[in-house]
Design a protein around this motif. Structure first.
Motif, PDB file in Angstrom:
ATOM      1  N   ALA A  21       0.800  -1.228   0.000  1.00  0.00           N
ATOM      2  CA  ALA A  21       0.000   0.000   0.000  1.00  0.00           C
ATOM      3  C   ALA A  21       0.826   1.268   0.000  1.00  0.00           C
ATOM      4  O   ALA A  21       0.328   2.330  -0.364  1.00  0.00           O
ATOM      5  CB  ALA A  21      -0.940   0.002   1.219  1.00  0.00           C
ATOM      6  N   GLY A  26      -0.118   3.136  -4.201  1.00  0.00           N
ATOM      7  CA  GLY A  26      -0.838   2.888  -2.966  1.00  0.00           C
ATOM      8  C   GLY A  26      -1.641   4.054  -2.440  1.00  0.00           C
ATOM      9  O   GLY A  26      -2.814   3.906  -2.081  1.00  0.00           O
ATOM     10  N   VAL A  30      -5.630   3.670  -2.003  1.00  0.00           N
ATOM     11  CA  VAL A  30      -6.203   3.642  -0.657  1.00  0.00           C
ATOM     12  C   VAL A  30      -7.161   4.816  -0.457  1.00  0.00           C
ATOM     13  O   VAL A  30      -8.263   4.659   0.086  1.00  0.00           O
ATOM     14  CB  VAL A  30      -5.082   3.649   0.405  1.00  0.00           C
ATOM     15  CG1 VAL A  30      -5.658   3.840   1.806  1.00  0.00           C
ATOM     16  CG2 VAL A  30      -4.283   2.359   0.334  1.00  0.00           C
ATOM     17  N   CYS A  42      -4.333  -1.852   5.130  1.00  0.00           N
ATOM     18  CA  CYS A  42      -3.110  -1.645   4.343  1.00  0.00           C
ATOM     19  C   CYS A  42      -1.948  -2.437   4.930  1.00  0.00           C
ATOM     20  O   CYS A  42      -1.793  -2.510   6.155  1.00  0.00           O
ATOM     21  CB  CYS A  42      -2.734  -0.164   4.337  1.00  0.00           C
ATOM     22  SG  CYS A  42      -4.060   0.942   3.834  1.00  0.00           S
ATOM     23  N   GLY A  68      -3.511  -0.086   9.269  1.00  0.00           N
ATOM     24  CA  GLY A  68      -2.284  -0.558   8.647  1.00  0.00           C
ATOM     25  C   GLY A  68      -1.560  -1.564   9.499  1.00  0.00           C
ATOM     26  O   GLY A  68      -1.707  -1.595  10.722  1.00  0.00           O
TER      27      GLY A  68
END
Length: 260
Positions: A21, A26, A30, A42, A68
């Protein structure tokens, strides 16, 4: 949710994982998924870059649900744990977008350094294998599972100095087509036992580019044409649109984002 809210946030309720990501594509991908209302999980290998991505997305999309995790996707156990965690935490996994990338090349075919192949095989193929195997069943359980990789024109038209990169991209495409065949075959098998389950819900697709261009690249070279390049925003839009297409029409397809 009102019809207008559904139009503004068509991916509300969807949970999408993005591998790689923090790379070139990315941020745009995203952000686009978050804007469409998806919960975005992510993965990246660098904690600082991952934090920057999450912070930038939350600033750009107030109220976004974006999380994340620092992961080494060369570790199959880590990939499997990631898939299990997302499904346990959010209830489902509706997509996996594989953006792990990299490039190595040479001026001449005979200058090829086979260590480049080792690097590209790990980045472009091995991470794909681990994530697709890890997420396969969760995507099948989703009412609209979507899987996508970013490939390149080099896979079909290798050049002398691009042998390792083109071979890795071709291998990634073949693996993704095998995943698509699994989705197709399992849907057919369900139909044999229960016709009401015959509809295919999961799809794997290949997005084909020549190369990507970012706003920063255009700003740095305002006179450059970047002929045939795909803007990262256009790539992100194509990713978000995957859920608007029927699985049977999308599965196993090459979606060209550059002239053939």
């Amino acid at each position: 949710m009102t019809p207008s809210a559904q139009t503004a946030r068509p991916l509300a309720g969807r949970v999408v994982a993005v591998a790689g990501a923090t790379g070139t594509a990315g941020h745009a991908t995203v952000r686009r998924l978050a804007t469409a209302g998806a919960t975005v999980a992510c993965a990246g290998t660098d904690a600082r870059r991952l934090d920057l991505l999450l912070d930038a997305t939350r600033r750009a999309v107030p109220g976004a649900t974006v999380v994340g995790q620092v992961l080494d996707l060369l570790d199959p156990q880590a990939a499997g744990d990631w898939a299990d965690h997302i499904e346990a935490e959010h209830g489902s996994v509706d997509g996996l977008i594989h953006l792990v990338g990299g490039w190595r090349g040479s001026k001449k075919f005979t200058d090829t350094d086979l260590s480049d192949w080792d690097f590209l095989h790990d980045q472009l193929v091995r991470t794909l294998q681990h994530t697709s195997l890890a997420f396969h069943d969760a995507l099948l359980r989703s009412p609209a599972g979507r899987f996508a990789i970013v490939s390149a024109t080099a896979a079909a038209r290798p050049t002398a100095g691009n042998a390792a990169y083109a071979a890795a991209k071709a291998a990634a495409e073949a693996w993704t087509l095998a995943l698509a065949d699994s989705f197709r075959g399992l849907a057919a098998a369900r139909a044999d036992t229960d016709p009401e389950l015959s509809q295919q819900h999961a799809a794997a697709a290949i997005l084909v580019i020549k190369a990507l261009v970012t706003p920063e690249m255009r700003a740095a070279k305002p006179n450059a044409k970047f002929a045939g390049y795909t803007d990262v925003a256009d790539l992100a839009e194509t990713v978000a649109d995957l859920w608007n297409r029927p699985a049977t029409e999308l599965n196993g397809q090459h979606l060209w984002l550059t002239p053939r």
